[in-house]
Design a protein around this motif. Sequence first.
Motif, PDB file in Angstrom:
ATOM      1  N   GLU A 120      -4.528   4.755   1.126  1.00  0.00           N
ATOM      2  CA  GLU A 120      -4.811   3.287   0.534  1.00  0.00           C
ATOM      3  C   GLU A 120      -3.577   2.572  -0.073  1.00  0.00           C
ATOM      4  O   GLU A 120      -2.920   3.173  -0.349  1.00  0.00           O
ATOM      5  N   GLY A 121      -3.513   1.291   0.162  1.00  0.00           N
ATOM      6  CA  GLY A 121      -2.214   0.745  -0.516  1.00  0.00           C
ATOM      7  C   GLY A 121      -2.432  -0.897  -0.300  1.00  0.00           C
ATOM      8  O   GLY A 121      -3.460  -1.555  -0.034  1.00  0.00           O
ATOM      9  N   GLN A 122      -1.122  -1.455  -0.510  1.00  0.00           N
ATOM     10  CA  GLN A 122      -1.101  -2.980  -0.648  1.00  0.00           C
ATOM     11  C   GLN A 122      -0.232  -3.321   0.626  1.00  0.00           C
ATOM     12  O   GLN A 122       0.892  -2.933   0.810  1.00  0.00           O
ATOM     13  N   ARG A 163      -5.278  -5.433  -0.034  1.00  0.00           N
ATOM     14  CA  ARG A 163      -5.596  -3.961   0.120  1.00  0.00           C
ATOM     15  C   ARG A 163      -5.714  -3.679   1.659  1.00  0.00           C
ATOM     16  O   ARG A 163      -6.371  -4.606   2.407  1.00  0.00           O
ATOM     17  N   CYS A 172      -6.529   0.044   4.225  1.00  0.00           N
ATOM     18  CA  CYS A 172      -6.865   1.483   4.262  1.00  0.00           C
ATOM     19  C   CYS A 172      -6.142   2.078   5.368  1.00  0.00           C
ATOM     20  O   CYS A 172      -6.275   1.369   6.465  1.00  0.00           O
ATOM     21  N   LEU A 196       1.808   2.391   0.009  1.00  0.00           N
ATOM     22  CA  LEU A 196       0.811   3.328  -0.454  1.00  0.00           C
ATOM     23  C   LEU A 196       0.746   3.399  -2.074  1.00  0.00           C
ATOM     24  O   LEU A 196       1.743   3.427  -2.759  1.00  0.00           O
ATOM     25  N   ASP A 197      -0.545   3.734  -2.653  1.00  0.00           N
ATOM     26  CA  ASP A 197      -0.729   3.975  -3.862  1.00  0.00           C
ATOM     27  C   ASP A 197      -0.108   5.097  -4.456  1.00  0.00           C
ATOM     28  O   ASP A 197       0.201   5.192  -5.440  1.00  0.00           O
ATOM     29  N   GLU A 198       0.038   6.209  -3.588  1.00  0.00           N
ATOM     30  CA  GLU A 198       0.509   7.194  -4.075  1.00  0.00           C
ATOM     31  C   GLU A 198       2.120   7.511  -3.818  1.00  0.00           C
ATOM     32  O   GLU A 198       2.758   8.348  -3.944  1.00  0.00           O
TER      33      GLU A 198
END
Length: 285
Positions: free
Chosen positions: A227-229, A220, A222, A244-246
């Motif tokens: 945030e994302g991977q 992970r 930031c 990104l998570d979004e």
Amino acid sequence: MCAVAFSPRGRLYYADPGSLSPRVGDRVLVPTEAGDEVATCVWAAQWVSQDIGELPVLRGLAGPDDLHQADTSRRRRARARVAARRLARDHDLHMKIVGVDHVSATDGYTIYFTAEGRVDFRALVRDLNRTLAARVRLEQLSARDSARVQGGIGSCGRDLCCATFLTDFEPVSLRMARTQNLALNPMRITGACGRLMCCLRYEHPLYEEFTRAVPAVGERACTPTGEGQVVRHDVPRQQVVVALDEGGRVACDRAAVCPSRQAHDAAHPPTGRADARPPTGPRHP
């Protein structure tokens, strides 16, 4: 200092010109363990500021006698190469002759060869001694040393590193190719010697330092966008690609996702004081 080469497009050797001012193309005498040898000036003499240690001092410019002796030595090396290849074939020895050295002072020869394993060349040496009427010594080379002796052009289009400036061979492993995200295609990562390219080591420390400073692929992270991977490292651009998570992907500079940098910024946030900003009014009443 200046640079000389004993053969066309051969390895460069640095020397102290002493009282001489050789120009590119001049033939000069260089002291060696076997005596003075004729070499060609490749880089003209120039001053350097750093300490470069002790260098061999040129004996002087090569005269007609020196050039005649060098030409004679060249013809003898060619004759010895032909004789060695013919006799090796006659003795049914699975070896490849890759180079010949001739020492004018002792009129001796050193013949370099490569082979898959150990070769019993005692009978070959006896025949060479009779054929060349001189003392002959055979020396087996590794694949990398063979490429250094023969020279050539690498996949980059330049002369082989081993034949120009490398002084020793450092270990090269497949792990270096994996770290640099290179395809493990033998045609792409092997050099003229058939071994892994020496240049794989050049950028390896940069990749190691980068992977230590940023989150690994799959971890992970930031970013300023969210945030994302982490999905990829782009070391040449010093960037990290994050999914990104979004939704979507973003390429962030290394400093933006560096954990130690983020911890420092969190511990020392900007003060935001008004007096820290430059005045916007006139500087003089």
